[in-house]
Design a protein around this motif. Structure first.
Motif, PDB file in Angstrom:
ATOM      1  N   LEU A  39      17.635  56.640  18.310  1.00 33.56           N
ATOM      2  CA  LEU A  39      17.436  55.707  17.209  1.00 33.56           C
ATOM      3  C   LEU A  39      18.700  54.870  17.018  1.00 33.56           C
ATOM      4  CD1 LEU A  39      15.600  57.887  14.542  1.00 33.56           C
ATOM      5  CD2 LEU A  39      14.611  56.169  16.076  1.00 33.56           C
ATOM      6  N   THR A  40      18.518  53.559  16.860  1.00 33.84           N
ATOM      7  CA  THR A  40      19.645  52.677  16.603  1.00 33.84           C
ATOM      8  C   THR A  40      20.061  52.787  15.138  1.00 33.84           C
ATOM      9  OG1 THR A  40      18.230  50.796  16.022  1.00 33.84           O
ATOM     10  CG2 THR A  40      18.756  51.106  18.357  1.00 33.84           C
ATOM     11  N   LYS A  41      21.153  52.108  14.777  1.00 31.49           N
ATOM     12  CA  LYS A  41      21.621  52.144  13.397  1.00 31.49           C
ATOM     13  C   LYS A  41      20.584  51.583  12.432  1.00 31.49           C
ATOM     14  CE  LYS A  41      26.550  51.900  14.477  1.00 31.49           C
ATOM     15  NZ  LYS A  41      27.823  51.123  14.301  1.00 31.49           N
ATOM     16  N   SER A  42      19.724  50.700  12.944  1.00 31.51           N
ATOM     17  CA  SER A  42      18.672  50.125  12.098  1.00 31.51           C
ATOM     18  C   SER A  42      17.440  51.017  12.013  1.00 31.51           C
ATOM     19  CB  SER A  42      18.271  48.750  12.643  1.00 31.51           C
ATOM     20  OG  SER A  42      17.714  48.858  13.943  1.00 31.51           O
ATOM     21  N   GLY A  43      17.462  52.138  12.720  1.00 38.36           N
ATOM     22  CA  GLY A  43      16.335  53.052  12.689  1.00 38.36           C
ATOM     23  C   GLY A  43      15.282  52.767  13.727  1.00 38.36           C
ATOM     24  N   GLU A  44      15.538  51.765  14.592  1.00 40.63           N
ATOM     25  CA  GLU A  44      14.581  51.422  15.634  1.00 40.63           C
ATOM     26  C   GLU A  44      14.882  52.229  16.906  1.00 40.63           C
ATOM     27  OE1 GLU A  44      12.014  49.325  15.299  1.00 40.63           O
ATOM     28  OE2 GLU A  44      12.572  49.069  13.187  1.00 40.63           O
TER      29      GLU A  44
END
Length: 298
Positions: free
Chosen positions: A58-63
């Motif tokens: 998961l990226t920092k943006s939650g994606e």
């Protein structure tokens, strides 16, 4: 007996390979050498590339995103071994124990590649780097002796950028055409590393025209010596060097297709100006064979 170094991260309580993130504008190999030193306290010379790892996170943006990690076999050439960063332990283990200790399945792919290469006598390598001089002032814009034709600004920037590239492979011997555009391409690294460039007329365009076999003789001498080396020359001289190296390609290993593809692409282009073609060589002299190839383009 083959042993490998694993690191323990207390933050995650896991055992894995030394690794980290690229700094802005940093090359993969530079990051690999730097991060290994930071995490283990050991200075290494990079060897043949190993299989990369790709996995979702998961990226920092939650994606969801894909993480790519690249690895190289490497040899310890210095360092204190003092730990300073987020690693609290480094252990050298045989491959059986390392396979048990590794916490992530994707880390075992590099271990398997190391074992296969070791079994093929293709793990212990030394680098032979063929460098084409960086961008120089066009011949049409230069009125003096062509041997004195200088690098342009972009060429000088590339010469500086070659410092961490050659450093990552632990180059200790530098051979170059005496022409200014070649000497100035490798001089920044030579000064940084304290290595005296060795001028070879046979690597110059004029020397090659007068004695076409001399450049390959210099190459064969480097193969006989087996010391991490860089050879800097010109487009017309690069071609016979690469032709001679073609006969040294080891096409029996697992990564032979990739090795052949990289080498043929570089040979067909006579290298891009400022390119460093890294040949990972196993053995010396008549037994020397190229088991992996990497292109480092400007």
């Amino acid at each position: 007996m083959l042993e490998v170094a694993l690191v323990h991260r207390p933050r995650y309580d896991d055992w894995s390979w030394p690794k980290g993130k690229l700094d802005p504008g940093e090359d993969w190999i530079t990051a690999a050498a730097r991060e290994t030193h930071e995490e283990t306290g050991l200075q290494v010379r990079l060897g043949r590339p190993l299989p990369e790892a790709r996995y979702l996170l998961l990226t920092k943006s939650g994606e969801p995103g894909e993480k790519v990690v690249r690895y190289w076999a490497s040899t310890v050439i210095g360092g204190t071994g003092v730990l300073e960063n987020e690693i609290d332990a480094v252990e050298w283990l045989d491959v059986v124990e390392a396979n048990l200790r590794l916490d992530y399945a994707h880390d075992r792919e590099q271990l398997r590649a190391l074992v296969r290469a070791h079994g093929d006598d293709a793990l212990e390598t030394w680098p032979l780097v063929i460098v084409r001089h960086a961008k120089a002032l066009p011949r049409s814009d230069w009125k003096g002796d062509d041997r004195e034709r200088p690098l342009v600004v972009r060429g000088r920037e590339r010469a500086d950028a070659l410092i961490p590239v050659l450093a990552a492979y632990g180059i200790t011997r530098v051979l170059t055409s005496p022409s200014v555009r070649c000497l100035d391409t490798v001089s920044p690294y030579a000064v940084w590393s304290g290595t005296e460039p060795r001028l070879r007329k046979g690597l110059s365009e004029e020397g090659h025209e007068a004695a076409p076999d001399k450049a390959v003789q210099h190459l064969e001498a480097a193969l006989e010596r087996g010391e991490p080396a860089a050879i800097c020359s010109h487009g017309p001289v690069i071609m016979p060097l690469l032709t001679a190296l073609t006969e040294r390609l080891d096409l029996t290993g697992e990564s032979s297709v990739e090795t052949l593809e990289h080498f043929v692409e570089a040979r067909d282009e006579k290298l891009v100006k400022g390119e460093a073609l890294v040949c990972h060589v196993a053995g010396v002299g008549a037994q020397a064979r190229i088991v992996a190839v990497e292109r480092h383009l400007p």
